[in-house]
Every structure is written in structure tokens, then in C-alpha cells.
Enzyme design. Structure first.
Site, mmCIF file in Angstrom:
data_model
loop_
_atom_site.group_PDB
_atom_site.id
_atom_site.type_symbol
_atom_site.label_atom_id
_atom_site.label_comp_id
_atom_site.label_asym_id
_atom_site.label_seq_id
_atom_site.Cartn_x
_atom_site.Cartn_y
_atom_site.Cartn_z
ATOM 1 C CB CYS A 65 -0.987 -0.104 1.056
ATOM 2 S SG CYS A 65 -2.649 0.882 0.869
ATOM 3 C CG HIS B 147 -3.686 -3.733 3.223
ATOM 4 N ND1 HIS B 147 -2.521 -3.387 3.883
ATOM 5 C CD2 HIS B 147 -4.389 -2.539 3.058
ATOM 6 C CE1 HIS B 147 -2.384 -2.059 3.890
ATOM 7 N NE2 HIS B 147 -3.254 -1.475 3.257
#
Length: 499
Positions: free
Chosen positions: A332, A436
Site C-alpha cells: 500500500c 493487504h
């Protein structure tokens, strides 16, 4: 309303973990139980099945309760993006960013309305609520605009159990001080005390229990032993040292950069189950050492954290490490840092519209921040040129930025919807992804670790299916709590308000 509220004498006394265990105990007895935390402040979030964002602790507590996590369980989530400002997530969607000074004045009445509607919904759909407070209920400067402690207990009309952490010391003063600072009406709600994180022989604390009960008039429901490496996801970074053990002198030295605004660090937790992996959280350049692999985790403020890495000389060391063929993964915000440039087109990362900074320049491409956040649960398969094979993975995305690469660059994951995602170089040593929970995919985590083992001449290992152990961890935690808690009395207290 049937239920109980778990409040604490301070932050990180174990409220989230005890709430998780109590949810599992009620679920094991057949109750439809739901966790609830009206307002959470954490950058460690959880994406519901509908693509909505709530605090990670409430998502995990819902799993422990054997129910589907929903925004009703955590209607307000505050995600700090600087020392002065937080993003407000309302019912799972980003609302706006406010200052710490403006929030309680501008949002209080709306917050009360949101909490009322959430409690009404949960009461209609569940038998029992296990409500978690935040920090301490007696922060005098915050009490008049309370949206998470005694005001919520009053709105739900449930009794309170006060938890204190004996490991940090000062437990008698913290309990007595907390009770003394409550109003008489608030004080009446406190129906039990729990002493948490006890080390040593509990028989030596019998006098302490007697003193507390005599001087407070409140029963001590239990003395809970210190539970290390319990494997239940943490809520905030205060818990990182205990959540993810830093084993030393293992064959694989894994460095994770400890960013000031680190988010979703639960991505790293599965490595704690790998017997040959040590995890080192690194804040400064002189701690970097000679790792075998480096992970740059997610962050709530990519540009601010990238500036931090530059200020402590870690950026140079990461680039040198990658250029020498080291194994590097950015997740991310960490992925965004790997590119050539980051442009805050909408001001949604820094608050400065159009701000542009140089990235680590380890992969081609750039990231542009837009005003609307992308939050989804996702599935896909690994794409690679190094013959690792087609491995299925699942996880979730939470990001504002959009990262683009030249068409000639290799993507990392083929998503179910046909879109490709991320970046992976030809030999698999540099990877960037918005995925994630990537490492919670046990087969892929093992493939990546085996690449590192092979590069070091180590014996390859079979996968460790840490994901399969989750239910066992919930049950083990619940049983550990039950062994050291007057569970019958706690249930009686929880059902006092019935009818």
C-alpha cells in the site's frame, strides 16, 4: 439491553483482547453476540464483506463472536494522518478530515445520533453486546464530549467492568483514581474489576484483591495472566512489541520499517509463526543492519512517512539493499514509496494540493492521490516470471492513491475482475502491491520465504497454515480467560439490565 462494557484505566491495558475473549465465550454458549466500539482511533482497519472500513479490533471480535463484521459494530473510526488531524470514517465510508480541536465541537451531536442508531440496530439483531471503551473514562478534558466511554454505557444502559494492567505498575492508584474521578452515577455502573497482565504466583496477590474489594466495594472478577504472543490481531501500535515477537538469531532476518503513521501492521503477524524468521521493527538508519528481506508496510500518510525515512537515512539503505538484489516488498503506502514520484493532486494525503515528492525510484511509475478512497475485498492469482506458479490469494485494498507503471512492466496479481495489480520484477526480489493481508495467504508466504531460503542456501520448508489456527487461537484465549475469571458472575452482571 443485555450486555457489558469493558473500560480501562488507560490505553493498552488489554480491553480489546478481553472483549475478543468474552465474545467467543458467549458465542460458545450459543448466544448471538456482537462487539461494539462506538468510536475507534486506529490506523489498523478491517474491510467488511461490503467493502466498508471499520476498526480492525471490532472485525476480529466479530470473527471471535462467529458473526459477520458490520459498520454497526464500529460506526465511527478515526484514522490519524498527522499529529493534528484525523480522517473520519463514518459507517465505513470516509467523511472528511478534521483537526483534533474541531472534531469534538463540530461532530459531537452527529456522533450521538450515530451511536443511538447503531445500538438500536444491534439490539434488534443480537442477544448480547460486548462493548469496548477507549483509553480511560476519566480524561477530564474529554469527558464533556465523550463518545466512547461512560456516555455510551449510559446510552446502552449496561454495567461496566473496569480493567487495569498490573504489569505497568501503579495498579491500586490507577483503579482508585479512576473510580474517584467518576461521577456518583457513573461509579454505580462499575460492577466489576479485572486485573490484567499478571506475572508470577497469583496466590501472592490475594491480599491485593482483598484490599481492592474492601476499599472500592467492587468485586474483582479475575486476575488474568500475561498472555504473550496470543496471535490475535492488535488494535494499535502500542501493542506491537507484544503482538509480533522479535525473535533473535534466526536464519532469516526480516526487517519491517516502523513508520510513524504505520497502518494495518497485522499484515506482518503471520511471520511470527515461521520458526526460522526473526522480525525486526526498524525506526532509524543505524538499526538497519544486514537483513535478508525488508517490508515497507502501509501508512496513513505516505508522503509524511517517506519524508521521515529520508530524515533518518533509511531511504538510502533501502535503495542500496534493493540494488544489491535484496528481497523488498512495499504494501500500500510502502508500494507507493517505491516509485519515481508521488503527487498529492487532491491534497488528500498531506492537505497540500498538488504537492509532488520524489519516491525511492526503485520501480518505474508514479502515484497520484485522488479525493476518493478505494476500499474493497479482493481475490486474484499471482503473476510472475520466476516460475513460482499460479497461486490464489485474497485480501483487501484501502488506498487513496492510484499507482501506474509503463505497459512493459510486470504486474504482480491478476484480480478476479480482470484487472491486474501491483508490480513484480523479473526475479521476484522487488514487489509492490495494494494487497493487504498478502502474507496471510500461507502458500504464497511460503513461496516467498523459500525464495529467500534458496538464495541463502537454506533448506526449503513446507507451508505453515497459520490461517487455519485462528479458531484454535480464539478458543484458547477464551478458555484461558475463563480459567481465571468468575465467568458466572460476569454473565449475571451482563444480564442485569434484561427486561
Amino acid at each position: 439491553m443485555k450486555g457489558i462494557m469493558i473500560q480501562g484505566t488507560a490505553s493498552d491495558v488489554g480491553k480489546s483482547l478481553l472483549t475478543t475473549a468474552i465474545c467467543r465465550l458467549f458465542a460458545n454458549e450459543g448466544w448471538r453476540v456482537a462487539p461494539f466500539k462506538s468510536q475507534n482511533m486506529s490506523n489498523n482497519s478491517y474491510v467488511t464483506i461490503h467493502g466498508e472500513e471499520i476498526g480492525r479490533a471490532q472485525g476480529i471480535q466479530a470473527e471471535a463472536a462467529r458473526t459477520e463484521a458490520s459498520v454497526w459494530m464500529n460506526p465511527i473510526l478515526l484514522k490519524p494522518r498527522s499529529d493534528q488531524q484525523s480522517e473520519i470514517i463514518l459507517f465505513g465510508k470516509s467523511l472528511e478530515t478534521m483537526s483534533g480541536r474541531g472534531y469534538p465541537n463540530q461532530f459531537y451531536e452527529k456522533g450521538i445520533e450515530v451511536i443511538h442508531s447503531s445500538l438500536e440496530y444491534l439490539e434488534q439483531h443480537y442477544d448480547v453486546l460486548v462493548i469496548e471503551g477507549a483509553g480511560s473514562p476519566v480524561e477530564i478534558n474529554l469527558k464533556s464530549r465523550d463518545l466512547v466511554n461512560m456516555k455510551v454505557a449510559e446510552m446502552a444502559d449496561v454495567p461496566v467492568v473496569l480493567v487495569s494492567d498490573i504489569d505497568r505498575g501503579g495498579i491500586f492508584a490507577s483503579i482508585i483514581g479512576t473510580l474517584e474521578l467518576l461521577t456518583p452515577e457513573e461509579r454505580k455502573r462499575v460492577r466489576g474489576l479485572i486485573i490484567n497482565k499478571f506475572r508470577g504466583d497469583m496466590n501472592l496477590f490475594k491480599d491485593g484483591i482483598k484490599w481492592l474489594e474492601e476499599n472500592t466495594g467492587v468485586p474483582v472478577l479475575g486476575v488474568i495472566p500475561y498472555i504473550e504472543h496470543h496471535g490475535i490481531d492488535a488494535e494499535d501500535s502500542l501493542s506491537l512489541p507484544n503482538q509480533i515477537p522479535r525473535y533473535q538469531n534466526r536464519e532469516i532476518d526480516l526487517v519491517v520499517l516502523h513508520l510513524p503513521y504505520v497502518s494495518n501492521y497485522s499484515d506482518i503477524e503471520p511471520f511470527a509463526f515461521e520458526p526460522d524468521v526473526s522480525i525486526r521493527w526498524v525506526r532509524h538508519g543505524d538499526e538497519f543492519g544486514n537483513p535478508d528481506a525488508v517490508i515497507i508496510p502501509g501508512t496513513k500518510s505516505t508522503i509524511n512517512d517517506l519524508d521521515y525515512l529520508k530524515s533518518v537515512d533509511i531511504d538510502r539503505q533501502v535503495k542500496d539493499f534493493a540494488h544489491k538484489g535484496g528481497f523488498l516488498i512495499g504494501i500500500c503506502g510502502g508500494y507507493q514509496m517505491l516509485g519515481e514520484h508521488i503527487i498529492d493532486e487532491a491534497g488528500s494525503d498531506t492537505g497540500v494540493i498538488g504537492k509532488k515528492v520524489e519516491g525511492l525510484d526503485l520501480i518505474s511509475g508514479q502515484t497520484v492521490f485522488h479525493p476518493v478512497k478505494d476500499t474493497n475485498r479482493v481475490k486474484g492469482s499471482i503473476l510472475s516470471r520466476n516460475k513460482r506458479g499460479q497461486l490464489l490469494v485474497e485480501g483487501y485494498e484501502i488506498h487513496l492513491g492510484i499507482t501506474t507503471h509503463p505497459e512493459s512492466e510486470q504486474s504482480f496479481i491478476q484480480l478476479e475482475n480482470g484487472r491486474t495489480e501491483g508490480y513484480c520484477n523479473e526475479d521476484g526480489t522487488i514487489i509492490g502491491t495494494y494487497f493487504h493481508h498478502l502474507f496471510h495467504n500461507d502458500d504464497w508466504r511460503n513461496e516467498w520465504l523459500n525464495l529467500i531460503r534458496k538464495s541463502k542456501g537454506l533448506t526449503l520448508r513446507a507451508p505453515i497454515y497459520a490461517g487455519h489456527l485462528k479458531e484454535e487461537r480464539f478458543d484458547s484465549l477464551a478458555e484461558r480467560l475463563k480459567e481465571n475469571l468468575d465467568w458466572t458472575l460476569l454473565k449475571e452482571i451482563s444480564f442485569e439490565s434484561e427486561g
